[in-house]
Design a protein around this motif. Structure first.
Motif, PDB file in Angstrom:
ATOM      1  N   PRO A   1     -13.783  50.490 -62.938  1.00 28.75           N
ATOM      2  CA  PRO A   1     -15.043  50.542 -63.686  1.00 28.75           C
ATOM      3  C   PRO A   1     -15.033  51.723 -64.653  1.00 28.75           C
ATOM      4  N   VAL A   2     -15.826  51.626 -65.687  1.00 31.15           N
ATOM      5  CA  VAL A   2     -15.866  52.708 -66.682  1.00 31.15           C
ATOM      6  C   VAL A   2     -16.846  53.779 -66.190  1.00 31.15           C
ATOM      7  N   ASP A   3     -16.463  54.474 -65.122  1.00 30.70           N
ATOM      8  CA  ASP A   3     -17.273  55.585 -64.608  1.00 30.70           C
ATOM      9  C   ASP A   3     -16.355  56.525 -63.832  1.00 30.70           C
ATOM     10  N   ASP A   4     -16.930  57.518 -63.207  1.00 24.93           N
ATOM     11  CA  ASP A   4     -16.144  58.566 -62.554  1.00 24.93           C
ATOM     12  C   ASP A   4     -15.415  58.095 -61.298  1.00 24.93           C
ATOM     13  N   SER A   5     -15.770  56.900 -60.797  1.00 26.63           N
ATOM     14  CA  SER A   5     -15.146  56.428 -59.563  1.00 26.63           C
ATOM     15  C   SER A   5     -13.805  55.737 -59.808  1.00 26.63           C
ATOM     16  N   ALA A   6     -13.430  55.590 -61.072  1.00 27.01           N
ATOM     17  CA  ALA A   6     -12.232  54.819 -61.414  1.00 27.01           C
ATOM     18  C   ALA A   6     -10.947  55.592 -61.105  1.00 27.01           C
ATOM     19  N   ASN A   7     -10.004  54.896 -60.469  1.00 26.84           N
ATOM     20  CA  ASN A   7      -8.667  55.444 -60.222  1.00 26.84           C
ATOM     21  C   ASN A   7      -7.642  54.569 -60.923  1.00 26.84           C
ATOM     22  N   LEU A   8      -6.836  55.192 -61.773  1.00 23.15           N
ATOM     23  CA  LEU A   8      -5.849  54.420 -62.530  1.00 23.15           C
ATOM     24  C   LEU A   8      -4.891  53.657 -61.621  1.00 23.15           C
ATOM     25  N   GLU A   9      -4.445  54.317 -60.541  1.00 19.48           N
ATOM     26  CA  GLU A   9      -3.451  53.658 -59.681  1.00 19.48           C
ATOM     27  C   GLU A   9      -3.993  52.391 -59.036  1.00 19.48           C
ATOM     28  N   ASP A  10      -5.324  52.318 -58.825  1.00 20.79           N
ATOM     29  CA  ASP A  10      -5.903  51.105 -58.238  1.00 20.79           C
ATOM     30  C   ASP A  10      -5.727  49.914 -59.175  1.00 20.79           C
ATOM     31  N   ALA A  11      -5.973  50.151 -60.484  1.00 19.86           N
ATOM     32  CA  ALA A  11      -5.818  49.071 -61.467  1.00 19.86           C
ATOM     33  C   ALA A  11      -4.345  48.709 -61.652  1.00 19.86           C
ATOM     34  N   ILE A  12      -3.488  49.731 -61.711  1.00 20.16           N
ATOM     35  CA  ILE A  12      -2.048  49.484 -61.864  1.00 20.16           C
ATOM     36  C   ILE A  12      -1.525  48.698 -60.666  1.00 20.16           C
ATOM     37  N   LEU A  13      -1.995  49.056 -59.460  1.00 20.71           N
ATOM     38  CA  LEU A  13      -1.575  48.383 -58.238  1.00 20.71           C
ATOM     39  C   LEU A  13      -2.039  46.930 -58.213  1.00 20.71           C
ATOM     40  N   LEU A  14      -3.301  46.708 -58.574  1.00 25.25           N
ATOM     41  CA  LEU A  14      -3.832  45.340 -58.604  1.00 25.25           C
ATOM     42  C   LEU A  14      -2.969  44.454 -59.492  1.00 25.25           C
ATOM     43  N   LEU A  15      -2.665  44.943 -60.698  1.00 24.97           N
ATOM     44  CA  LEU A  15      -1.847  44.167 -61.626  1.00 24.97           C
ATOM     45  C   LEU A  15      -0.420  44.012 -61.104  1.00 24.97           C
ATOM     46  N   ALA A  16       0.126  45.096 -60.538  1.00 26.34           N
ATOM     47  CA  ALA A  16       1.512  45.055 -60.046  1.00 26.34           C
ATOM     48  C   ALA A  16       1.690  43.986 -58.971  1.00 26.34           C
ATOM     49  N   LYS A  17       0.670  43.780 -58.128  1.00 27.66           N
ATOM     50  CA  LYS A  17       0.767  42.760 -57.076  1.00 27.66           C
ATOM     51  C   LYS A  17       0.801  41.351 -57.659  1.00 27.66           C
ATOM     52  N   TYR A  18       0.322  41.214 -58.891  1.00 30.47           N
ATOM     53  CA  TYR A  18       0.405  39.932 -59.603  1.00 30.47           C
ATOM     54  C   TYR A  18       1.626  39.870 -60.528  1.00 30.47           C
ATOM     55  N   GLY A  19       2.494  40.892 -60.443  1.00 29.26           N
ATOM     56  CA  GLY A  19       3.688  40.906 -61.280  1.00 29.26           C
ATOM     57  C   GLY A  19       3.438  41.314 -62.713  1.00 29.26           C
ATOM     58  N   VAL A  20       2.382  42.100 -62.955  1.00 30.33           N
ATOM     59  CA  VAL A  20       2.036  42.551 -64.314  1.00 30.33           C
ATOM     60  C   VAL A  20       2.257  44.057 -64.414  1.00 30.33           C
ATOM     61  N   SER A  21       2.992  44.499 -65.437  1.00 24.18           N
ATOM     62  CA  SER A  21       3.253  45.929 -65.636  1.00 24.18           C
ATOM     63  C   SER A  21       2.216  46.548 -66.553  1.00 24.18           C
ATOM     64  N   ALA A  22       1.713  47.726 -66.158  1.00 29.16           N
ATOM     65  CA  ALA A  22       0.751  48.442 -66.997  1.00 29.16           C
ATOM     66  C   ALA A  22       0.937  49.947 -66.808  1.00 29.16           C
ATOM     67  N   LEU A  23       1.129  50.669 -67.911  1.00 28.88           N
ATOM     68  CA  LEU A  23       1.302  52.123 -67.968  1.00 28.88           C
ATOM     69  C   LEU A  23       2.601  52.583 -67.296  1.00 28.88           C
ATOM     70  N   VAL A  24       2.814  52.178 -66.060  1.00 28.96           N
ATOM     71  CA  VAL A  24       4.019  52.568 -65.341  1.00 28.96           C
ATOM     72  C   VAL A  24       4.452  51.409 -64.442  1.00 28.96           C
ATOM     73  N   THR A  25       5.761  51.263 -64.270  1.00 30.00           N
ATOM     74  CA  THR A  25       6.312  50.164 -63.473  1.00 30.00           C
ATOM     75  C   THR A  25       7.095  50.730 -62.298  1.00 30.00           C
ATOM     76  N   ALA A  26       6.905  50.138 -61.126  1.00 28.61           N
ATOM     77  CA  ALA A  26       7.684  50.522 -59.944  1.00 28.61           C
ATOM     78  C   ALA A  26       8.335  49.280 -59.365  1.00 28.61           C
ATOM     79  N   GLY A  27       9.559  49.438 -58.872  1.00 31.57           N
ATOM     80  CA  GLY A  27      10.272  48.296 -58.298  1.00 31.57           C
ATOM     81  C   GLY A  27      11.328  48.767 -57.315  1.00 31.57           C
ATOM     82  N   THR A  28      12.024  47.818 -56.709  1.00 33.35           N
ATOM     83  CA  THR A  28      13.058  48.155 -55.726  1.00 33.35           C
ATOM     84  C   THR A  28      14.409  47.605 -56.159  1.00 33.35           C
ATOM     85  N   GLY A  29      15.462  48.198 -55.632  1.00 30.94           N
ATOM     86  CA  GLY A  29      16.815  47.733 -55.925  1.00 30.94           C
ATOM     87  C   GLY A  29      17.823  48.612 -55.225  1.00 30.94           C
ATOM     88  N   ALA A  30      19.095  48.281 -55.378  1.00 27.39           N
ATOM     89  CA  ALA A  30      20.161  49.071 -54.749  1.00 27.39           C
ATOM     90  C   ALA A  30      20.236  50.447 -55.404  1.00 27.39           C
TER      91      ALA A  30
END
Length: 631
Positions: free
Chosen positions: A79-108
């Motif tokens: 939300p556009v207020d003081d309660s907003a955490n960027l990682e929450d939005a990035i995480l929500l999108l990441a679980k749907y396979g969408v990259s935003a601002l920063v990308t994290a993944g796994t590999g060898a």
């Protein structure tokens, strides 16, 4: 080949379950009922997903409704207020396979190839196809107008001034990211550090919380590979300068872009028109619905589809022939390494050991999952929810499964039985940490691969592909990995210097090739971005030619009727060149200059022939010396 593969997959998906199947896994007879039951369930699940995609009327009637549910979820999460955490939005999108601002993944882990590690980087794409495209002001302004129009149509007048600023944010992110040519340079991206140290690079994003949200509950991540540390540092100041409503609009736009293919609605049309124009298509063109849906199944439930493809299009004889070609090329490449006078003896011995240690995967996987075992396949996709009524929901379920599958690898040894391509794929690859070359059944098809055609055709095309993938083990990236796939300095300094001197020839050679750019100004091929592929083309062609000559000496090939004005040696190269022969729209060619580590197809013919002594001798060229040569 790709067209034939697509048509076969369409036939499989349009037809009823093949009850008359005689495949060997239906034996022994006492297992027939259970195996067939699981197999039929798998087919029905795949068919339901395909049918839901095909039902264009239903998708159109739903409009943006399914998408809005996800977008509203984003707005609640950030939300556009003081309660907003960027990682929450990035995480929500990441679980749907969408990259935003920063990308994290796994590999060898490159320095410990049996251990799975988390990597953190800039997104691979920011909105336009590459960072360089943001330097084209005309294109950027056209893109900006599309973004504003689409977002304003979805959420009218809400944050119209913020919608325009989304593009300014994307421009800053793109500018902060490394050049495209650095993406596969392990010497630049391998930056291991404790997670606390990595988190301090961008303090506005709680990296630990983000990774924890993606990680299985029993795994503690204490170390990550930061692939783009300079970007992470700059991201901190970019975020500080960006309003919350712009960040929210940015997250919404990333979702719209990513999910636009699952929606048929007027609100999304401007973006679809724009993406068509980017590659030179008619703005209103759409692929036939069945093609889109075949691709959707191959992407999301590809191992189901692979199982039925194998039954129709691959045989034990084909697998055996593929093994023969690849073993022949391995033997020739070992000879090349031994004969390379610029490689010292100790490095040469290790390199030959690496060739013999290369794992070859041919046709289809028999583990992780075993695609010919219906029960294993059923279990593999058990968490994917599919309904004939909900194409959008099906797509999200498949995406969430893929993300979860990748992160579930943490805390376990690297699964070396996994494949990175589905079986119908007309392609192949080399995986450096696995030291493996992989050839799906899709690329082992007529006319470039056939046990019955003259061998110079199969060696000229498929053999050169096999040699290409093997050569990647000794290109500008692959050379850094030893015989077990460990990133280490195993070459002597003198050999490294000799390699770099010869590699520079390829950089300069291909940089002289151009395509017509914007306003018809010539756009040069990026010789550094394409270096690994160009080295692999040259080495693969030569190794395959020598392998064929040795095989033909034992068993002579037939001539092809009507082509007796070509020698068999010449037909080897003609077959190779036909493999890359094609047409490309100007806009697509421009886009690939910036994004594709492969040179344009015509350059892969001309450049590789110029680098082939065997070609020059076969066609009696005056100059026999190759333009550039490594292997």
């Amino acid at each position: 080949m790709n067209e034939n593969s697509e048509l076969l997959l369409r036939h499989i998906l349009d037809a009823p379950y093949p009850r008359d199947s005689q495949h060997s896994y239906f034996s022994p007879m006492n297992l027939l009922a259970t195996k067939k039951s699981a197999d039929e369930e798998n087919f029905d699940k795949m068919k339901a997903a395909y049918d839901a995609c095909l039902d264009e009327d239903k998708v159109r009637n739903l409009g943006t409704g399914p998408l809005l549910q996800v977008l509203d979820e984003i707005k609640k999460t950030y939300p556009v207020d003081d309660s907003a955490n960027l990682e929450d939005a990035i995480l929500l999108l990441a679980k749907y396979g969408v990259s935003a601002l920063v990308t994290a993944g796994t590999g060898a882990d490159d320095r410990d190839p049996d251990t799975v590690v988390v990597s953190v980087s800039a997104p691979w794409s920011f909105g336009l196809p590459s960072k360089e495209r943001y330097e084209d002001e005309k294109l950027v302004e056209k893109y900006r107008a599309v973004v504003v129009e689409v977002l304003d149509s979805i959420y009218p007048e809400e944050y119209k001034d913020a919608y325009s600023k989304v593009i300014d944010l994307e421009k800053k992110l793109a500018a902060a990211s490394p050049p495209t040519e650095d993406r596969e340079d392990v010497t630049k991206y391998y930056n291991p550090m404790p997670i606390d140290e990595a988190a301090n690079l961008t303090t506005q994003v709680n990296l630990k919380s983000l990774i924890q949200g993606l990680t299985p509950g029993n795994v503690d991540v204490g170390r990550v590979i930061v692939m783009t540390p300079d970007y992470q540092k700059e991201l901190s100041s970019i975020i500080s300068e960006t309003e919350a409503k712009v960040l929210q609009s940015y997250f919404i736009w990333k979702a719209v872009q990513s999910f636009s293919g699952y929606i048929e609605a007027d609100a999304i049309k401007p973006y679809k028109r724009f993406t068509n124009e980017l590659v030179g298509k008619d703005p209103d063109s759409t692929p036939e619905r069945w093609r889109r849906c075949v691709g959707h199944i191959d992407d999301g439930l590809g191992w189901f589809l692979s199982r039925f493809f194998v039954e129709k299009a691959f045989s034990a004889e084909a697998k055996e022939f593929g093994d023969t070609i690849i073993n022949d090329i391995k033997a020739e490449f070992a000879k090349k390494l031994k004969a390379a006078t610029w490689v010292d003896k100790a490095t040469s011995k290790k390199a030959i050991d690496k060739v013999h240690n290369i794992v070859q995967k041919i046709g289809y996987p028999t583990k992780s999952p075993d695609i010919m075992d219906p029960s294993d396949l059923k279990e593999y996709y058990s968490s994917v929810n599919i309904s004939t009524d909900t194409f959008f929901a099906n797509a999200l379920s498949v995406r969430q499964f893929a993300v979860g599958d990748g992160w579930s690898a943490l805390g376990k040894p690297v699964d070396r039985d996994q494949w990175g391509m589905t079986v119908p794929t007309v392609n192949a690859y080399y995986n450096p940490p696995g030291n493996e070359i992989v050839f799906p059944a899709g690329i082992m098809q007529f006319p470039v691969f056939d046990v019955d055609v003259p061998a110079y055709m199969s060696y000229g095309a498929f053999g050169s592909v096999a040699g290409h993938e093997l050569s990647h083990a000794f290109d500008s990236t692959g050379r850094h990995y030893d015989q077990i796939g460990n990133y280490t300095d195993w070459w002597s300094n003198d050999t490294v210097k000799a390699f770099e001197k010869r590699a520079e020839c390829f950089v300069d050679q291909y940089a002289n090739y151009t395509v017509p750019g914007p306003d018809d100004k010539p756009l040069h091929v990026n010789g550094r971005l394409t270096l690994g592929e160009n080295i692999a083309d040259a080495g693969g062609l030569s190794a395959s030619f020598q392998a064929w000559k040795r095989r033909a000496h034992k068993k002579p090939n037939q001539d092809l009727p009507g082509l007796d004005h070509f020698t068999q040696d010449q037909l080897f190269f003609v077959t190779y060149s036909n493999w890359w022969c094609g047409k490309t729209r100007m806009e697509t060619a421009i886009q690939r200059i910036y994004t594709d580590p492969h040179a344009p197809k015509w350059a892969r013919i001309l450049g590789t022939m110029a680098n082939s002594r065997e070609f020059r001798e076969s066609f009696k060229c005056k100059e026999k010396k190759p333009t550039c040569q490594l292997w």
